[in-house]
Design a protein around this motif. Structure first.
Motif, PDB file in Angstrom:
ATOM      1  N   GLU A  47       0.809  -1.207   0.000  1.00  0.00           N
ATOM      2  CA  GLU A  47       0.000   0.000   0.000  1.00  0.00           C
ATOM      3  C   GLU A  47       0.848   1.265   0.000  1.00  0.00           C
ATOM      4  O   GLU A  47       0.334   2.347  -0.194  1.00  0.00           O
ATOM      5  N   GLY A  48       2.145   1.147   0.275  1.00  0.00           N
ATOM      6  CA  GLY A  48       3.011   2.322   0.323  1.00  0.00           C
ATOM      7  C   GLY A  48       2.845   3.062   1.631  1.00  0.00           C
ATOM      8  O   GLY A  48       1.919   2.832   2.395  1.00  0.00           O
ATOM      9  N   SER A  49       3.788   3.935   1.895  1.00  0.00           N
ATOM     10  CA  SER A  49       3.705   4.726   3.118  1.00  0.00           C
ATOM     11  C   SER A  49       3.914   6.187   2.766  1.00  0.00           C
ATOM     12  O   SER A  49       4.468   6.520   1.725  1.00  0.00           O
ATOM     13  N   SER A  50       3.453   7.048   3.659  1.00  0.00           N
ATOM     14  CA  SER A  50       3.643   8.478   3.439  1.00  0.00           C
ATOM     15  C   SER A  50       3.845   9.167   4.774  1.00  0.00           C
ATOM     16  O   SER A  50       3.326   8.736   5.797  1.00  0.00           O
ATOM     17  N   ILE A  51       4.638  10.232   4.736  1.00  0.00           N
ATOM     18  CA  ILE A  51       4.875  11.055   5.911  1.00  0.00           C
ATOM     19  C   ILE A  51       4.698  12.508   5.486  1.00  0.00           C
ATOM     20  O   ILE A  51       5.261  12.929   4.480  1.00  0.00           O
ATOM     21  N   ARG A  52       3.900  13.244   6.264  1.00  0.00           N
ATOM     22  CA  ARG A  52       3.683  14.661   5.984  1.00  0.00           C
ATOM     23  C   ARG A  52       3.794  15.442   7.283  1.00  0.00           C
ATOM     24  O   ARG A  52       3.386  14.969   8.343  1.00  0.00           O
ATOM     25  N   THR A  53       4.319  16.632   7.187  1.00  0.00           N
ATOM     26  CA  THR A  53       4.292  17.573   8.300  1.00  0.00           C
ATOM     27  C   THR A  53       3.575  18.810   7.805  1.00  0.00           C
ATOM     28  O   THR A  53       3.982  19.436   6.832  1.00  0.00           O
ATOM     29  N   MET A  54       2.506  19.155   8.490  1.00  0.00           N
ATOM     30  CA  MET A  54       1.674  20.290   8.096  1.00  0.00           C
ATOM     31  C   MET A  54       2.310  21.597   8.581  1.00  0.00           C
ATOM     32  O   MET A  54       3.202  21.577   9.430  1.00  0.00           O
ATOM     33  N   PRO A  55       1.853  22.745   8.066  1.00  0.00           N
ATOM     34  CA  PRO A  55       2.422  24.034   8.485  1.00  0.00           C
ATOM     35  C   PRO A  55       2.343  24.285  10.001  1.00  0.00           C
ATOM     36  O   PRO A  55       3.205  24.940  10.562  1.00  0.00           O
ATOM     37  N   ASP A  56       1.325  23.721  10.677  1.00  0.00           N
ATOM     38  CA  ASP A  56       1.214  23.895  12.130  1.00  0.00           C
ATOM     39  C   ASP A  56       2.006  22.821  12.886  1.00  0.00           C
ATOM     40  O   ASP A  56       1.839  22.660  14.083  1.00  0.00           O
ATOM     41  N   HIS A  57       2.855  22.078  12.176  1.00  0.00           N
ATOM     42  CA  HIS A  57       3.715  21.018  12.709  1.00  0.00           C
ATOM     43  C   HIS A  57       2.959  19.749  13.086  1.00  0.00           C
ATOM     44  O   HIS A  57       3.493  18.898  13.786  1.00  0.00           O
ATOM     45  N   THR A  58       1.709  19.628  12.627  1.00  0.00           N
ATOM     46  CA  THR A  58       0.995  18.364  12.783  1.00  0.00           C
ATOM     47  C   THR A  58       1.722  17.335  11.927  1.00  0.00           C
ATOM     48  O   THR A  58       2.020  17.587  10.758  1.00  0.00           O
ATOM     49  N   PHE A  59       2.033  16.187  12.516  1.00  0.00           N
ATOM     50  CA  PHE A  59       2.769  15.121  11.839  1.00  0.00           C
ATOM     51  C   PHE A  59       1.796  14.010  11.508  1.00  0.00           C
ATOM     52  O   PHE A  59       1.024  13.575  12.376  1.00  0.00           O
ATOM     53  N   ILE A  60       1.821  13.544  10.261  1.00  0.00           N
ATOM     54  CA  ILE A  60       0.944  12.462   9.831  1.00  0.00           C
ATOM     55  C   ILE A  60       1.783  11.427   9.090  1.00  0.00           C
ATOM     56  O   ILE A  60       2.408  11.734   8.074  1.00  0.00           O
ATOM     57  N   MET A  61       1.807  10.217   9.621  1.00  0.00           N
ATOM     58  CA  MET A  61       2.481   9.104   8.946  1.00  0.00           C
ATOM     59  C   MET A  61       1.432   8.016   8.721  1.00  0.00           C
ATOM     60  O   MET A  61       0.698   7.655   9.638  1.00  0.00           O
ATOM     61  N   VAL A  62       1.387   7.492   7.497  1.00  0.00           N
ATOM     62  CA  VAL A  62       0.459   6.426   7.158  1.00  0.00           C
ATOM     63  C   VAL A  62       1.269   5.221   6.695  1.00  0.00           C
ATOM     64  O   VAL A  62       2.120   5.341   5.810  1.00  0.00           O
ATOM     65  N   ASN A  63       1.029   4.072   7.338  1.00  0.00           N
ATOM     66  CA  ASN A  63       1.634   2.793   6.951  1.00  0.00           C
ATOM     67  C   ASN A  63       3.165   2.844   6.980  1.00  0.00           C
ATOM     68  O   ASN A  63       3.833   2.373   6.080  1.00  0.00           O
ATOM     69  N   GLY A  64       3.733   3.408   8.035  1.00  0.00           N
ATOM     70  CA  GLY A  64       5.184   3.528   8.133  1.00  0.00           C
ATOM     71  C   GLY A  64       5.743   2.788   9.339  1.00  0.00           C
ATOM     72  O   GLY A  64       5.008   2.307  10.209  1.00  0.00           O
ATOM     73  N   TYR A  65       7.059   2.694   9.371  1.00  0.00           N
ATOM     74  CA  TYR A  65       7.752   2.024  10.467  1.00  0.00           C
ATOM     75  C   TYR A  65       8.058   3.006  11.591  1.00  0.00           C
ATOM     76  O   TYR A  65       8.446   4.149  11.337  1.00  0.00           O
ATOM     77  N   ILE A  66       7.940   2.543  12.821  1.00  0.00           N
ATOM     78  CA  ILE A  66       8.277   3.363  13.992  1.00  0.00           C
ATOM     79  C   ILE A  66       9.747   3.775  13.939  1.00  0.00           C
ATOM     80  O   ILE A  66      10.107   4.876  14.358  1.00  0.00           O
ATOM     81  N   SER A  67      10.607   2.920  13.400  1.00  0.00           N
ATOM     82  CA  SER A  67      12.044   3.221  13.376  1.00  0.00           C
ATOM     83  C   SER A  67      12.337   4.518  12.624  1.00  0.00           C
ATOM     84  O   SER A  67      13.238   5.267  13.015  1.00  0.00           O
TER      85      SER A  67
END
Length: 155
Positions: A47-67
């Motif tokens: 499914e792939g993974s994605s990481i985003r950081t929004m302008p207000d520093h909200t962090f969103i990671m989908v389907n990623g590794y904790i490492s």
């Protein structure tokens, strides 16, 4: 030629117990995320993974590794993370964190450390270790490169 290099290494310790320190009036409560959600993602690596950081520093990671989050939340740039439990590189998670408005990068790193300690019983420290490294040197006395080698344009 062998060169010894001190490399910053993040050492993670899996703690069997959560250590709770008594809060005294003179000790301010550590900052915490306004929102922190960590959920297993069972959709699989396809499914792939994605990481985003929004302008207000909200962090969103989908389907990623904790490492990957642990490495980026380290207080200094690290080359390797030692001592992670096996699941940190095999199990995938969805993570969303929202820090308080006006928090600094240092405060957000401390929030990550607190989150890992609270939710996963992970403790870490940074240390320098010496590792063998190898230097690529020119073997010819005239300094010329071989016929298949070209000088790099990178600085």
């Amino acid at each position: 030629m062998r060169v010894y290099l001190a490399i910053r290494t993040l050492v993670v310790v899996l703690s069997a117990m959560v250590i709770v320190s008594a809060q005294t009036p003179s000790t301010p409560k550590p900052m915490a995320f306004d929102v922190a959600s960590i959920k297993p993602n069972n959709s699989g690596p396809g499914e792939g993974s994605s990481i985003r950081t929004m302008p207000d520093h909200t962090f969103i990671m989908v389907n990623g590794y904790i490492s990957s989050v642990i490495r980026s939340a380290a207080p200094v740039p690290v080359r390797e993370v030692v001592g992670l439990p096996g699941w940190a590189n095999t199990e995938r998670y969805d993570i969303t964190t929202k820090p308080p408005a006006g928090s600094t990068a240092e405060q957000r790193r401390q929030m990550w450390q607190g989150l890992f300690a609270e939710r996963m019983n992970l403790r870490a420290h940074v240390e320098e270790r010496e590792h063998d490294t190898f230097a690529l040197v020119i073997a010819r006395s005239d300094g010329r490169l071989g016929p298949q080698l070209k000088p790099s344009t990178l600085a």
